[in-house]
Write a protein that holds these residues in place. Structure first.
Motif, short mmCIF file in Angstrom:
data_model
loop_
_atom_site.label_atom_id
_atom_site.label_comp_id
_atom_site.label_asym_id
_atom_site.label_seq_id
_atom_site.Cartn_x
_atom_site.Cartn_y
_atom_site.Cartn_z
N LEU A 47 2.51 10.54 4.87
CA LEU A 47 3.69 10.01 5.53
C LEU A 47 4.32 11.07 6.45
N TYR A 48 4.43 12.29 5.95
CA TYR A 48 4.97 13.37 6.76
C TYR A 48 4.10 13.63 8.00
N THR A 49 2.79 13.60 7.82
CA THR A 49 1.87 13.82 8.94
C THR A 49 2.03 12.73 10.00
N ILE A 50 2.04 11.49 9.59
CA ILE A 50 2.20 10.38 10.52
C ILE A 50 3.55 10.47 11.22
N PHE A 51 4.59 10.76 10.48
CA PHE A 51 5.93 10.89 11.06
C PHE A 51 5.97 12.05 12.06
N SER A 52 5.37 13.19 11.73
CA SER A 52 5.36 14.37 12.61
C SER A 52 4.59 14.09 13.90
N MET B 235 0.84 -1.16 0.00
CA MET B 235 0.00 0.00 0.00
C MET B 235 0.90 1.24 0.00
N ASN B 236 0.70 2.08 -0.94
CA ASN B 236 1.49 3.29 -1.11
C ASN B 236 0.69 4.49 -0.60
N LEU B 237 1.23 5.20 0.40
CA LEU B 237 0.57 6.39 0.94
C LEU B 237 1.15 7.63 0.27
N PRO B 238 0.31 8.64 0.09
CA PRO B 238 0.83 9.89 -0.46
C PRO B 238 1.87 10.48 0.50
N ARG B 239 2.75 11.22 -0.09
CA ARG B 239 3.87 11.78 0.66
C ARG B 239 3.42 12.65 1.85
#
Length: 191
Positions: free
Chosen positions: A8-13, A1-5
């Motif tokens: 990914l930044y939101t989850i990481f933050s 499953m490919n998430l939009p960039r």
């Protein structure tokens, strides 16, 4: 499953902020302790009470120490003439205290040279607070209150009912009552 960039930044933050907050909170070593209240004092015998016991010194102690709640293992002796109050009502009440000024005199013309009363104080009590053993009253700047003949106390309900108790003039009205055995004044508010 490919998430939009951006996801990914939101989850990481969000994960980084959460871990950073958890790390900071763990470094503070926050702990919660609960102190026990004083053990109940045995009920007062009416034979030990004398509402007109003579009094001799200043209205309020000059001791800046505040009264502390101690664990049941140790009991602090209250100073002579302390006021122990017990709210046995179902009302939230405020107790107002007006100490008689030491050395207040009238001039021959009848004009008061200085105020007859000192700085007032007050305390708020929840319904039934101190109902069994009473609580010794103190003021933040003066320490444990020590009553003198002529000091004035009044209590009133804070629920809008208009209920009040007093006014009580120490040594002149039946309440507060002097407990000779404990060398303290006792005021019990009853319904």
């Amino acid at each position: 499953m490919n998430l939009p960039r951006w996801q990914l930044y939101t989850i990481f933050s969000v994960t980084s902020v959460f871990l950073l907050v958890a790390l900071i909170v763990s470094r503070w070593q926050i702990s919660v302790t609960v102190e026990q209240t004083q053990p109940p004092v045995s009920s007062v015998s009416l034979s030990n009470l004398d509402p007109l016991d003579p009094l001799t010194s200043a209205s309020v102690t000059s001791n800046p120490a505040r009264a502390r709640i101690n664990p049941p293992a140790t009991q602090v002796k209250t100073p002579p003439r302390a006021l122990r109050l017990s709210n046995q009502t179902d009302y939230p009440v405020r107790i107002a205290f007006l100490p008689k000024q030491v050395g207040a005199r009238k001039q021959q013309s009848g004009v008061v040279k200085q105020s007859l009363y000192g700085e007032p104080g007050h305390w708020d009590f929840a319904p039934q607070e101190g109902a069994t053993s009473g609580l010794v009253l103190s003021l933040p700047t003066k320490g444990i209150v020590q009553l003198e003949r002529g000091d004035v106390l009044i209590a009133f309900a804070q629920d809008g009912s208009g209920r009040y108790w007093g006014p009580y003039i120490v040594g002149e009205t039946p309440l507060p009552v002097w407990n000779r055995q404990k060398s303290e004044w006792q005021l019990i508010l009853q319904p």
